[in-house]
Design an enzyme around this catalytic site. Sequence first.
Site, PDB file in Angstrom:
ATOM      1  N   LYS A 194       1.449  -0.966  -0.098  1.00 12.89           N
ATOM      2  CA  LYS A 194      -0.249  -0.171  -0.412  1.00 12.89           C
ATOM      3  C   LYS A 194       1.050   1.643   0.083  1.00 12.89           C
ATOM      4  O   LYS A 194       1.766   1.352   0.858  1.00 12.89           O
ATOM      5  CB  LYS A 194      -1.020   0.232   0.784  1.00 12.89           C
ATOM      6  CG  LYS A 194      -2.050   0.893   1.101  1.00 12.89           C
ATOM      7  CD  LYS A 194      -2.373   0.905   2.079  1.00 12.89           C
ATOM      8  CE  LYS A 194      -2.199   1.689   3.809  1.00 12.89           C
ATOM      9  NZ  LYS A 194      -2.526   3.187   3.746  1.00 12.89           N
TER      10      LYS A 194
ATOM     11  N   THR B 217     -11.252   4.997  10.456  1.00 14.23           N
ATOM     12  CA  THR B 217     -11.484   4.597  11.866  1.00 14.23           C
ATOM     13  C   THR B 217     -10.902   5.990  13.308  1.00 14.23           C
ATOM     14  O   THR B 217     -10.386   5.250  14.678  1.00 14.23           O
ATOM     15  CB  THR B 217      -9.687   3.396  11.985  1.00 14.23           C
ATOM     16  OG1 THR B 217      -9.124   3.879  10.603  1.00 14.23           O
ATOM     17  CG2 THR B 217     -10.592   2.039  11.417  1.00 14.23           C
TER      18      THR B 217
ATOM     19  N   ASP C 198     -14.061  14.166  -4.647  1.00 10.79           N
ATOM     20  CA  ASP C 198     -13.600  15.061  -5.164  1.00 10.79           C
ATOM     21  C   ASP C 198     -14.534  14.733  -6.133  1.00 10.79           C
ATOM     22  O   ASP C 198     -15.600  14.832  -6.223  1.00 10.79           O
ATOM     23  CB  ASP C 198     -12.854  15.752  -6.189  1.00 10.79           C
ATOM     24  CG  ASP C 198     -11.339  17.468  -6.404  1.00 10.79           C
ATOM     25  OD1 ASP C 198     -12.415  17.928  -6.701  1.00 10.79           O
ATOM     26  OD2 ASP C 198     -10.453  17.304  -6.421  1.00 10.79           O
TER      27      ASP C 198
ATOM     28  N   ARG D 182       3.454  -1.098  10.617  1.00 16.60           N
ATOM     29  CA  ARG D 182       3.659  -0.740  12.042  1.00 16.60           C
ATOM     30  C   ARG D 182       4.305  -2.513  12.382  1.00 16.60           C
ATOM     31  O   ARG D 182       5.029  -2.704  13.107  1.00 16.60           O
ATOM     32  CB  ARG D 182       3.082  -0.014  12.786  1.00 16.60           C
ATOM     33  CG  ARG D 182       3.681   1.923  12.341  1.00 16.60           C
ATOM     34  CD  ARG D 182       2.588   2.036  13.672  1.00 16.60           C
ATOM     35  NE  ARG D 182       1.705   2.342  13.390  1.00 16.60           N
ATOM     36  CZ  ARG D 182       0.398   2.702  13.674  1.00 16.60           C
ATOM     37  NH1 ARG D 182       0.370   3.691  14.759  1.00 16.60           N
ATOM     38  NH2 ARG D 182      -0.876   2.910  14.332  1.00 16.60           N
TER      39      ARG D 182
ATOM     40  N   LYS E 134      -7.267   8.409  -0.708  1.00 17.21           N
ATOM     41  CA  LYS E 134      -8.857   8.572  -0.838  1.00 17.21           C
ATOM     42  C   LYS E 134      -9.625   9.631  -0.876  1.00 17.21           C
ATOM     43  O   LYS E 134      -9.399  11.017  -0.859  1.00 17.21           O
ATOM     44  CB  LYS E 134      -9.188   9.114   1.301  1.00 17.21           C
ATOM     45  CG  LYS E 134      -7.942   7.474   1.478  1.00 17.21           C
ATOM     46  CD  LYS E 134      -8.614   7.741   3.242  1.00 17.21           C
ATOM     47  CE  LYS E 134      -8.261   6.774   3.937  1.00 17.21           C
ATOM     48  NZ  LYS E 134      -6.396   6.163   4.338  1.00 17.21           N
TER      49      LYS E 134
ATOM     50  N   ASP F 249      -3.672   4.689  -1.800  1.00 13.42           N
ATOM     51  CA  ASP F 249      -4.440   3.941  -0.714  1.00 13.42           C
ATOM     52  C   ASP F 249      -4.939   5.993  -0.848  1.00 13.42           C
ATOM     53  O   ASP F 249      -3.752   6.790  -0.060  1.00 13.42           O
ATOM     54  CB  ASP F 249      -3.980   3.779   0.416  1.00 13.42           C
ATOM     55  CG  ASP F 249      -5.571   4.252   1.370  1.00 13.42           C
ATOM     56  OD1 ASP F 249      -6.400   4.557   0.936  1.00 13.42           O
ATOM     57  OD2 ASP F 249      -4.703   4.161   2.268  1.00 13.42           O
TER      58      ASP F 249
HETATM   59  O1  C5P Z   1       0.601   0.546  10.831  1.00 10.91           O
HETATM   60  P1  C5P Z   1      -0.832   0.436  11.262  1.00 10.91           P
HETATM   61  O2  C5P Z   1      -0.820  -0.962  10.483  1.00 10.91           O
HETATM   62  O3  C5P Z   1      -1.984   0.944  12.231  1.00 10.91           O
HETATM   63  O4  C5P Z   1      -1.090   0.929   9.092  1.00 10.91           O
HETATM   64  C1  C5P Z   1      -2.420   1.008   9.232  1.00 10.91           C
HETATM   65  C2  C5P Z   1      -2.272   1.355   7.473  1.00 10.91           C
HETATM   66  O5  C5P Z   1      -3.801   1.380   6.970  1.00 10.91           O
HETATM   67  C3  C5P Z   1      -2.380   3.096   7.521  1.00 10.91           C
HETATM   68  O6  C5P Z   1      -1.159   2.642   6.379  1.00 10.91           O
HETATM   69  C4  C5P Z   1      -2.635   3.633   7.610  1.00 10.91           C
HETATM   70  O7  C5P Z   1      -3.215   5.134   6.879  1.00 10.91           O
HETATM   71  C5  C5P Z   1      -4.635   2.774   7.009  1.00 10.91           C
HETATM   72  N1  C5P Z   1      -5.906   3.034   6.908  1.00 10.91           N
HETATM   73  C6  C5P Z   1      -6.295   2.851   8.508  1.00 10.91           C
HETATM   74  N2  C5P Z   1      -7.625   3.274   8.733  1.00 10.91           N
HETATM   75  C7  C5P Z   1      -8.393   3.662   7.748  1.00 10.91           C
HETATM   76  C8  C5P Z   1      -7.548   3.585   6.288  1.00 10.91           C
HETATM   77  C9  C5P Z   1      -6.258   3.271   6.162  1.00 10.91           C
HETATM   78  O8  C5P Z   1      -5.323   2.808   9.315  1.00 10.91           O
HETATM   79  N3  C5P Z   1      -9.567   4.083   8.074  1.00 10.91           N
END
Ligand code: C5P
Length: 230
Positions: A30, A113, A62, A206, A59, A57
């Site tokens: 991603k 989220t 527009d 992460r 998002k 991603d």
């Molecule tokens: O580090 P982690 O596992 O929390 O990463 C989750 C990824 O998913 C990040 O790139 C974050 O920007 C993305 N994301 C999210 N919640 C959303 C949409 C995308 O955490 N609703």
Amino acid sequence: MAEVIVALDLPGGSEAIRLLDRLPEARWVKVGSILMTREGPDLIRVLTDRGLRVFLDLKWHDIPNTVAEAVASACALGVSMATVHTLGGTRMMEAAAEAADGRLGVVGVTVLTSHDAVSYARAVGRREADLAREVERQSGEAMRAGLAGVVCSPQEVALVRAVVGAEAWIVVPGIRGHGDTRGDQVRVATAAEAVAAGATHLVVGRPIIQAADPSAVFRGLLEEAQCIGS
Ligand code: C5P
């Protein structure tokens, strides 16, 4: 069976490539706003040249014509999945789906989220909000507009699956093992729980990036999600 998507939330392209050198089993990555703004489309070409499927991603939210052109550009770059905000409306989502024309999967981001009920109600000008019902409602709108699927938190997957039908993609961030640090993610679940509820794509950043052994964590996730990592 689900795919594990490695979220390349890293400072630059060279760090992303170094990580991927350690993850030969990875099939999906991603690229979000930070890395795309820093590195631009060249990085997408490097990733697709490595045989990786790219989830772009950005998002989009527009007017329909602008989003449709952005989707067409992503198709030309060889992107496999891209995001729009479902609150961009039916016409915007329909324009995105038409522009994709099956060449990439456009998925709709429902309630971010980072929102709780209070902040979401304020953003949409209501006294109160029921987030689960809102995710359910927006998922239905996304499917009626012809999107390939939706993005939601792990805790809404079962609810969303009932709305979107058996074939739609359900893309889920917020994946954490029992011992993992949650960071800023609140509504989390394990990979196995998310897949059991009906997720098709798990987005993990992460827990992989910050691991001492990213490869071992990634392989563990593949196994847990019963994914085929070849
Ligand atoms: O580090 P982690 O596992 O929390 O990463 C989750 C990824 O998913 C990040 O790139 C974050 O920007 C993305 N994301 C999210 N919640 C959303 C949409 C995308 O955490 N609703």
